[in-house]
Design an enzyme around this catalytic site. Structure first.
Site, PDB file in Angstrom:
ATOM      1  N   ASP A 157       6.188   0.754   6.474  1.00  0.00           N
ATOM      2  CA  ASP A 157       4.803   0.460   6.490  1.00  0.00           C
ATOM      3  C   ASP A 157       4.719   1.993   6.256  1.00  0.00           C
ATOM      4  OD1 ASP A 157       2.196  -0.078   6.493  1.00  0.00           O
ATOM      5  OD2 ASP A 157       2.270  -0.055   8.600  1.00  0.00           O
ATOM      6  N   ASP A 175       3.152  -6.280   3.129  1.00  0.00           N
ATOM      7  CA  ASP A 175       2.891  -5.130   3.902  1.00  0.00           C
ATOM      8  C   ASP A 175       3.461  -5.443   5.408  1.00  0.00           C
ATOM      9  OD1 ASP A 175       1.884  -2.968   5.460  1.00  0.00           O
ATOM     10  OD2 ASP A 175       0.018  -4.125   5.277  1.00  0.00           O
ATOM     11  N   GLU A 205      -4.716   1.582   3.172  1.00  0.00           N
ATOM     12  CA  GLU A 205      -5.032   0.597   3.488  1.00  0.00           C
ATOM     13  C   GLU A 205      -5.288   0.803   5.042  1.00  0.00           C
ATOM     14  OE1 GLU A 205      -3.183  -2.243   5.977  1.00  0.00           O
ATOM     15  OE2 GLU A 205      -2.829  -0.373   5.517  1.00  0.00           O
ATOM     16  N   GLU A 206      -4.419   2.008   5.495  1.00  0.00           N
ATOM     17  CA  GLU A 206      -4.671   2.158   6.876  1.00  0.00           C
ATOM     18  C   GLU A 206      -5.932   2.607   7.542  1.00  0.00           C
ATOM     19  OE1 GLU A 206      -2.228   1.758   8.197  1.00  0.00           O
ATOM     20  OE2 GLU A 206      -0.501   1.056   7.748  1.00  0.00           O
ATOM     21  N   HIS A 239       3.812   2.570  12.631  1.00  0.00           N
ATOM     22  CA  HIS A 239       2.756   3.578  12.741  1.00  0.00           C
ATOM     23  C   HIS A 239       3.172   5.002  14.269  1.00  0.00           C
ATOM     24  CE1 HIS A 239      -1.113   1.259  11.904  1.00  0.00           C
ATOM     25  NE2 HIS A 239      -0.695   0.934  11.312  1.00  0.00           N
ATOM     26  N   HIS A 257       0.938  -1.384   0.241  1.00  0.00           N
ATOM     27  CA  HIS A 257       0.337   0.061  -0.052  1.00  0.00           C
ATOM     28  C   HIS A 257       0.804   0.902  -0.118  1.00  0.00           C
ATOM     29  CE1 HIS A 257       0.308   1.157   4.206  1.00  0.00           C
ATOM     30  NE2 HIS A 257       0.248  -0.681   4.826  1.00  0.00           N
TER      31      HIS A 257
END
Ligand SMILES: *[C@@H]1O[C@H](CO)[C@@H](O)[C@H](O)[C@H]1NC(C)=O
Ligand SMILES: *[C@@H]1O[C@H](CO)[C@@H](O)[C@H](O)[C@H]1NC(C)=O
Ligand SMILES: [Zn+2]
Length: 484
Positions: free
Chosen positions: A315, A377, A349-350, A446, A303
């Site tokens: 990520d 991912d 995606e998130e 994140h 992504h």
């Protein structure tokens, strides 16, 4: 000559928020002891083994100049140029345009074999404002906080309330409603694994609201912290009041728990601002057309969006980039296979696999033409093998292919590998996620620490080489990966 670009437009209104899940399996090397002789004929084994030289060629070429430098230079340039690429943001759309342009740059030198297009869809656009948590009692302290994606804001003046600390949903359920009403709930769950802990991020706010809480905090989901906060999407249940939700550091979570356990009355003041609307974004689709069965596709993906903090280098900048480089790198090596190799750079995606859900809906009639779907991912550290969904026959075939890659030959079994591609594997499409030495993945995940400094050039390049060579073999074999 060269590329055709189609900007298809369609507004897919697919906004059912699913958990952002980037599951990671720290699999030991499982012995793959299915009775594969039932599934693999001598001829098929022989055919797979005949790819040994080409696999070696791809692995070597991709890991030496000029290809390794092209990949890594373009990757680092991309991350440095755009940084975080949150869903619905202008910078995400610019980064998508950039990847389309980059594909054209590397895809137009020879025959008409690479095509790039984008497909539009509606995506959430949540924007973080000012955020702060102050401990007012028993002493003054600023507590670092990061709001969770899609959290509602607090009132302008903030929320000041007494804190209650629980370790689990079970603990919360045991409490009389009056103990929770009007308070701030902190979920201080010990980190076991991402899958278990992420439930608190996703559902914590609604569970606490049902008990009358006015705001929630979770302990950041990571096994290790240097005072880092980790965000990620949360999801409100319908029919429950939406209350603000944030994450604090492991350090502060433990401090607050100790104070609470000693019977101290702890009072926090939380201020969190945010806005929410929707925007149009795009999935990016890059095809290296197959020469015999162009309608059949081996999909490889990552992504392009990221959370709004850090740089989205790990990520999923790494996974997105190695997936982009599969059709592009094979094309640069003049390797075209029987089936089409399709790279998809998923958007959004998130906030809950929004791009993948739109693609699935739009291409639902073509599932039988997806021979195999792959996703990276979960990090691009040293590659180990594949986490595979599919029938026994499919897994046996992949296991045989992986033998060409020793020592990158670990096969783990999982009905729902990866994140975006789980939407497809649940529908019976065989697929796999990249296994790699990602033991430290959640240290950075994140958080503001997800930067290029996490990445190692040789590892990323090796992942890219493996990714391209596996895709090549699967897309070129005389038979499809079998389904049930
Ligand atoms: C992509 O290429 C087009 C056409 O050359 C150009 O107008 C645009 O600015 C480029 N976009 C980015 C983000 O590089
Ligand atoms: C596969 O693709 C071909 C060519 O586009 C199409 O005619 C066929 O209907 C597709 N089959 C399935 C089951 O998706
Ligand atoms: Zn991700």
């Amino acid at each position: 000559m060269g590329l055709k670009i189609y900007f298809l437009s369609c507004i897919g209104l697919i906004l059912f928020p699913i958990a952002c899940k980037c599951k990671v399996y720290y699999s030991e090397r499982l012995p793959f002891d299915l009775r594969c002789s039932n599934y693999l004929s001598k001829e098929l084994k022989h055919e797979i083994n005949s790819y040994r030289d080409i696999v070696q060629h791809i692995m070597e070429q991709m890991q030496s100049a000029p290809l390794k430098d092209v990949l890594y230079d373009e990757y680092t340039k991309f991350i440095d140029k755009f940084g975080a690429r949150p869903s619905g943001s202008k910078v995400l759309e610019e980064s998508i345009d950039y990847m389309v342009n980059l594909t054209i740059k590397y895809g137009t030198d020879t025959e008409e074999v690479i095509e790039v297009k984008t497909e539009e869809l509606e995506v959430p656009h949540w924007v973080r404002g000012e955020e702060s948590v102050k401990m007012i009692r028993p002493r003054l302290k600023n507590i670092a906080v990061i709001g969770l994606g899609s959290s509602v804001p607090t009132p302008k003046e903030g929320i000041e309330a007494e804190l209650i600390v629980v370790r689990s949903f079970h603990d919360l359920e045991q409490l009389p409603k009056n103990d929770v009403k009007g308070k701030i709930v902190l979920f201080d769950r010990e980190y076991t694994d991402y899958e278990e802990n992420v439930k608190y991020r996703i559902r914590g706010a609604s569970k606490a609201a049902r008990k009358g809480a006015v705001a929630t905090l979770i302990k950041s989901i990571t096994p290790f912290s240097l005072y880092t906060t980790h965000t990620g999407e949360q999801d409100y249940k319908k029919s429950v009041v939406n209350i603000p939700a944030g994450a604090i550091t492991i350090e502060d979570s433990l401090l607050l728990r100790r104070l609470f356990d000693r019977g101290e009355k702890v009072i926090l003041k939380i201020g969190m601002q945010s806005t929410y609307d929707t925007k149009i974004s795009r999935n990016t689709i890059i095809d290296l057309k197959g020469v015999l069965y162009p309608e059949k596709k081996v999909i490889v993906s990552g992504h392009i969006d990221s959370v709004d903090v850090g740089e989205g280098a790990m990520d999923d900048g790494g996974g997105m980039f190695i997936s982009w480089f599969v059709p592009v790198g094979l094309k640069l090596l003049r390797l075209v296979s029987k089936r089409t190799v399709r790279s998809i750079l998923w958007t959004a995606e998130e906030p809950g696999l929004i791009g993948a859900a739109a693609y699935l809906k739009r291409h639902i009639q073509e599932l039988d033409n997806i021979t195999f779907i792959m996703e990276s991912d979960e990090g691009t550290f040293n590659p180990r093998g594949l986490d595979v969904a599919g029938s026994n026959g499919a897994r046996c075939m992949i296991a045989q292919i992986l033998k060409l890659f020793r020592p990158i030959d670990t096969l783990t079994e999982n009905d729902e590998p990866g994140s975006d591609i789980t939407l497809f594997t649940r529908k019976g499409v065989p697929g796999a996620s990249l296994l790699n030495d990602n033991e430290r993945y959640f240290w950075y995940h994140h958080s503001r620490a997800d930067t290029l400094s996490v990445q190692n050039k040789d590892d990323v390049v090796k992942c890219a080489a493996f990714w391209a060579a596996v895709s090549y073999v699967i897309s070129d074999l005389s038979v499809d990966i079998p389904r049930d």
